[in-house]
Design an enzyme around this catalytic site. Structure first.
Site, PDB file in Angstrom:
ATOM      1  N   GLU A  74       0.886  -1.175   0.000  1.00  0.00           N
ATOM      2  CA  GLU A  74       0.000   0.000   0.000  1.00  0.00           C
ATOM      3  C   GLU A  74       0.911   1.207   0.000  1.00  0.00           C
ATOM      4  O   GLU A  74       1.498   1.550   1.035  1.00  0.00           O
ATOM      5  CB  GLU A  74      -0.868  -0.015   1.263  1.00  0.00           C
ATOM      6  CG  GLU A  74      -1.816  -1.182   1.355  1.00  0.00           C
ATOM      7  CD  GLU A  74      -2.830  -1.172   0.240  1.00  0.00           C
ATOM      8  OE1 GLU A  74      -3.396  -0.112  -0.049  1.00  0.00           O
ATOM      9  OE2 GLU A  74      -3.023  -2.232  -0.367  1.00  0.00           O
TER      10      GLU A  74
ATOM     11  N   CYS B 293      -2.554   9.147   2.632  1.00  0.00           N
ATOM     12  CA  CYS B 293      -2.214   8.524   1.345  1.00  0.00           C
ATOM     13  C   CYS B 293      -3.243   8.858   0.276  1.00  0.00           C
ATOM     14  O   CYS B 293      -2.905   9.010  -0.884  1.00  0.00           O
ATOM     15  CB  CYS B 293      -2.068   7.021   1.517  1.00  0.00           C
ATOM     16  SG  CYS B 293      -3.515   6.231   2.230  1.00  0.00           S
TER      17      CYS B 293
HETATM   18  P1  NAD Z   1       8.538   4.551   4.561  1.00  0.00           P
HETATM   19  O1  NAD Z   1       8.530   3.695   3.360  1.00  0.00           O
HETATM   20  O2  NAD Z   1       9.692   5.451   4.790  1.00  0.00           O
HETATM   21  O3  NAD Z   1       8.436   3.657   5.883  1.00  0.00           O
HETATM   22  C1  NAD Z   1       7.368   2.738   6.077  1.00  0.00           C
HETATM   23  C2  NAD Z   1       7.821   1.652   7.031  1.00  0.00           C
HETATM   24  O4  NAD Z   1       8.840   0.887   6.398  1.00  0.00           O
HETATM   25  C3  NAD Z   1       8.429   2.175   8.332  1.00  0.00           C
HETATM   26  O5  NAD Z   1       7.989   1.351   9.386  1.00  0.00           O
HETATM   27  C4  NAD Z   1       9.929   2.016   8.087  1.00  0.00           C
HETATM   28  O6  NAD Z   1      10.691   1.875   9.269  1.00  0.00           O
HETATM   29  C5  NAD Z   1       9.958   0.735   7.276  1.00  0.00           C
HETATM   30  N1  NAD Z   1      11.157   0.539   6.460  1.00  0.00           N
HETATM   31  C6  NAD Z   1      12.081   1.454   6.063  1.00  0.00           C
HETATM   32  N2  NAD Z   1      13.023   0.852   5.295  1.00  0.00           N
HETATM   33  C7  NAD Z   1      12.691  -0.458   5.197  1.00  0.00           C
HETATM   34  C8  NAD Z   1      13.240  -1.574   4.513  1.00  0.00           C
HETATM   35  N3  NAD Z   1      14.345  -1.489   3.781  1.00  0.00           N
HETATM   36  N4  NAD Z   1      12.602  -2.759   4.607  1.00  0.00           N
HETATM   37  C9  NAD Z   1      11.448  -2.881   5.314  1.00  0.00           C
HETATM   38  N5  NAD Z   1      10.883  -1.853   5.990  1.00  0.00           N
HETATM   39  C10 NAD Z   1      11.500  -0.656   5.924  1.00  0.00           C
HETATM   40  O7  NAD Z   1       7.163   5.348   4.532  1.00  0.00           O
HETATM   41  P2  NAD Z   1       6.689   6.490   5.538  1.00  0.00           P
HETATM   42  O8  NAD Z   1       7.434   7.737   5.216  1.00  0.00           O
HETATM   43  O9  NAD Z   1       6.702   5.961   6.930  1.00  0.00           O
HETATM   44  O10 NAD Z   1       5.149   6.625   5.122  1.00  0.00           O
HETATM   45  C11 NAD Z   1       4.655   7.567   4.218  1.00  0.00           C
HETATM   46  C12 NAD Z   1       4.276   6.885   2.914  1.00  0.00           C
HETATM   47  O11 NAD Z   1       3.296   5.885   3.156  1.00  0.00           O
HETATM   48  C13 NAD Z   1       3.634   7.844   1.934  1.00  0.00           C
HETATM   49  O12 NAD Z   1       4.173   7.623   0.656  1.00  0.00           O
HETATM   50  C14 NAD Z   1       2.161   7.450   1.955  1.00  0.00           C
HETATM   51  O13 NAD Z   1       1.459   7.752   0.780  1.00  0.00           O
HETATM   52  C15 NAD Z   1       2.266   5.987   2.187  1.00  0.00           C
HETATM   53  N6  NAD Z   1       1.021   5.456   2.719  1.00  0.00           N
HETATM   54  C16 NAD Z   1       0.251   4.642   1.920  1.00  0.00           C
HETATM   55  C17 NAD Z   1      -0.966   4.156   2.387  1.00  0.00           C
HETATM   56  C18 NAD Z   1      -1.834   3.272   1.533  1.00  0.00           C
HETATM   57  O14 NAD Z   1      -2.730   2.648   2.081  1.00  0.00           O
HETATM   58  N7  NAD Z   1      -1.621   3.189   0.235  1.00  0.00           N
HETATM   59  C19 NAD Z   1      -1.394   4.485   3.674  1.00  0.00           C
HETATM   60  C20 NAD Z   1      -0.600   5.321   4.442  1.00  0.00           C
HETATM   61  C21 NAD Z   1       0.607   5.784   3.964  1.00  0.00           C
END
Ligand code: NAD
Length: 512
Positions: free
Chosen positions: A247, A281
């Site tokens: 997502e 999002c």
């Molecule tokens: P991010 O990708 O930086 O982090 C998300 C999660 O992934 C965190 O828990 C982080 O610690 C973890 N992570 C980081 N590197 C990783 C790796 N190499 N392997 C596995 N996990 C890892 O995202 P963010 O900045 O926390 O969130 C914002 C983003 O999320 C925005 O782009 C937003 O649109 C999206 N989002 C999407 C939805 C949806 O349902 N489509 C919902 C909410 C947020």
């Protein structure tokens, strides 16, 4: 500026992170970054707990959800305080996005999962119907890794976990390092509801812990976060041949038709763009309004935006930006747009009256698709408005994007809205509403293009936490198969007569 900073630690020791509130910049705690070794031992505990958890009836699993729901209702103020402190959201948003939606998720899956996941007898087609019975059994996958972001720190951790648990899996949950306390509340809630040890474990840490979880040997990853991290998760899952749902981000368009109620549409645009400080999002990230109503619509949007209250305490509408990295992206997008000819109609800067990470709600006009603010996810309180000659041009521009998460269409004619909605290539579309589709649990939710892979929520999402195992029972004790082997030309001729009857005659086709 960053809300998470590394605390120097001696070589060989676990890394530690210091956290500060985005609203006040005051220190709010520290976390330990759990290592690959920690993840492996949590996985071993989850594997040990899973058979007993899967052996429970749906009704027994649902009782844990119902207890968690009762506790959440009772302790909601305490939970809201934690979410507000970590995120800088207005109280209403913490209540609406995180608590209300979580209560709905707990109640809905407790009530509906037994029906959705019970073993189904399914009629077979044609001759098979006479010979065999089919059952589809929804078996748990085993241990599911849930990785969540910071923008809905409680609900985006709880909702996939609830679905995985109801399906009979154990869960390892890794919330964002920016909002670890909100993620930990999910573990505390279920522990207070009496969930047996090992069934749901919360792991704290940043990308190091997330990557270790993806590589640990779990049976599925349910990931919510950015496109960049989603790609890394997808690659790691592909290498291990384990399923994942992704997502990811969005650049959601809003289309305003000439017959729309402009007051209502302007209200929708402002809510869609500034809800959760634009860090949603499915937030509205760009508006296409037809020429004939563009001036009136834009004026109404600007008037409403100028009245929004921004603060770090009390009653307010627009909260803080969650961390420094995000604030930098917002500033870069607005500065790039202005340098390329966009006009700032309101906002357009950090709020000079507040100490924390606040960007003023901003409306831009004269924007084009050559600007970053129209092509990349801004994820902040910025609303660019584009005038278009026609609805067709609006749809063409709405589809001119790498993203496809959600969209909304505003019109006085809902039937026409549905027609336009079907022409937009996005995971979901709302007509005369901002994006409510995540909260409509019956609606499959997911993104197209860069916005994701797979769908969550509802029947399809819940079944995605299972393996659908078909079991075919021969009604005649297997005698037919035993009779058909070894082969003979006479048996071939019989088969050919049967094919001609089944698919070569109207009666046969009706029966098959
Ligand atoms: P991010 O990708 O930086 O982090 C998300 C999660 O992934 C965190 O828990 C982080 O610690 C973890 N992570 C980081 N590197 C990783 C790796 N190499 N392997 C596995 N996990 C890892 O995202 P963010 O900045 O926390 O969130 C914002 C983003 O999320 C925005 O782009 C937003 O649109 C999206 N989002 C999407 C939805 C949806 O349902 N489509 C919902 C909410 C947020």
């Amino acid at each position: 500026m960053a809300l998470v900073s590394e605390i120097p630690s001696p070589p060989g020791a676990r890394r530690r992170l210091r956290l500060a509130s985005p609203a006040t910049l005051e220190a709010i705690g520290e976390i330990e970054v759990q290592t690959a070794e920690d993840v492996r031992s949590a996985l071993a505990a989850a594997r040990a707990a899973q058979p007993d958890w899967a052996a429970l009836s749906f009704a027994a699993r649902a009782r844990y959800l119902e207890r968690a729901l009762a506790l959440l209702l009772e302790r909601q103020d305490e939970f809201v305080d934690v979410i507000m402190r970590e995120s800088g959201k207005p109280r209403t948003e913490a209540l609406m996005i995180d608590i209300f939606a979580s209560c709905d998720s707990l109640a809905w899956y407790a009530k509906h999962a037994p029906r959705i996941l019970r073993t189904r007898k399914q009629r077979l087609h044609g001759m098979l119907r006479i010979l065999k019975q089919l059952r589809v059994v929804y078996q748990p996958l085993g241990v599911v890794g849930v990785i969540s972001p910071w923008n809905g720190p409680f609900v985006l951790s709880l909702n996939p976990s609830v679905q995985a648990l109801m399906a009979g899996n154990c869960v390892l949950l890794k919330p964002s390092e920016v909002t670890p306390a909100s993620g930990r509340l999910v573990g505390e809630l279920f522990a207070a509801a009496g969930l047996p040890p090992g069934v749901l474990t919360v792991l704290t840490g940043d990308g190091e812990t997330g990557a270790a979880l993806v590589e640990a040997g779990v049976d599925k990853i349910a990931f919510t976060g950015s496109v960049a991290t989603g790609r890394k998760v997808a690659l790691a899952c592909a290498r291990q041949l384990i399923p994942c749902t992704l997502e990811l981000g969005g650049k959601d368009p809003m289309v305003v038709c000439a017959d729309a109620d402009l007051d209502v549409a302007a209200g929708g645009a402002v809510a869609g763009a500034f809800f959760n400080t634009g860090q949603y999002c499915c937030g509205t990230e760009r508006v296409y309004v037809v020429e004939s109503v563009a001036d009136a619509f834009t004026r109404k949007v600007v008037e409403r935006t100028a009245k929004l209250r921004q603060s770090d305490h009390g009653e307010f509408d627009v909260g803080a930006v969650f961390w420094g990295r995000q604030l930098e992206i917002i500033e870069e997008h607005v500065n790039d747009a202005v340098a390329k000819g966009a006009k700032v109609l309101v906002g357009g800067r950090r709020n000079p009256n507040l100490r924390g990470l606040f960007y003023e709600p901003t409306v831009l006009s004269d924007v084009t698709h050559e600007m970053r603010v129209m092509r990349e996810e801004t994820f902040g309180p910025v609303l660019p408005i584009v005038r278009v000659a026609s609805e067709d041009e609006a749809i063409r521009m709405a589809n001119d994007s790498d993203y496809g998460l959600s969209a909304n269409v505003w019109t006085g004619n809902p039937r026409h809205g549905v027609e336009l909605a079907q022409r937009i290539r996005s995971g979901s579309v709302c007509v005369n509403d901002m994006a409510m589709t995540y909260g409509a649990l019956e609606a499959p939710f997911g993104g197209r293009k860069y916005s994701g892979v797979g769908q969550v929520n509802g029947e399809a999402g819940l079944r995605g936490f299972c393996f659908a195992q078909p079991i075919l029972v021969d009604r005649f004790g297997g005698r037919q198969t035993a009779k058909n082997y070894p082969y003979s030309f006479a048996k071939d001729a019989g088969m050919q007569r049967l094919m001609r009857l089944l698919w070569g005659t109207p009666l046969g086709r009706w029966l098959s």
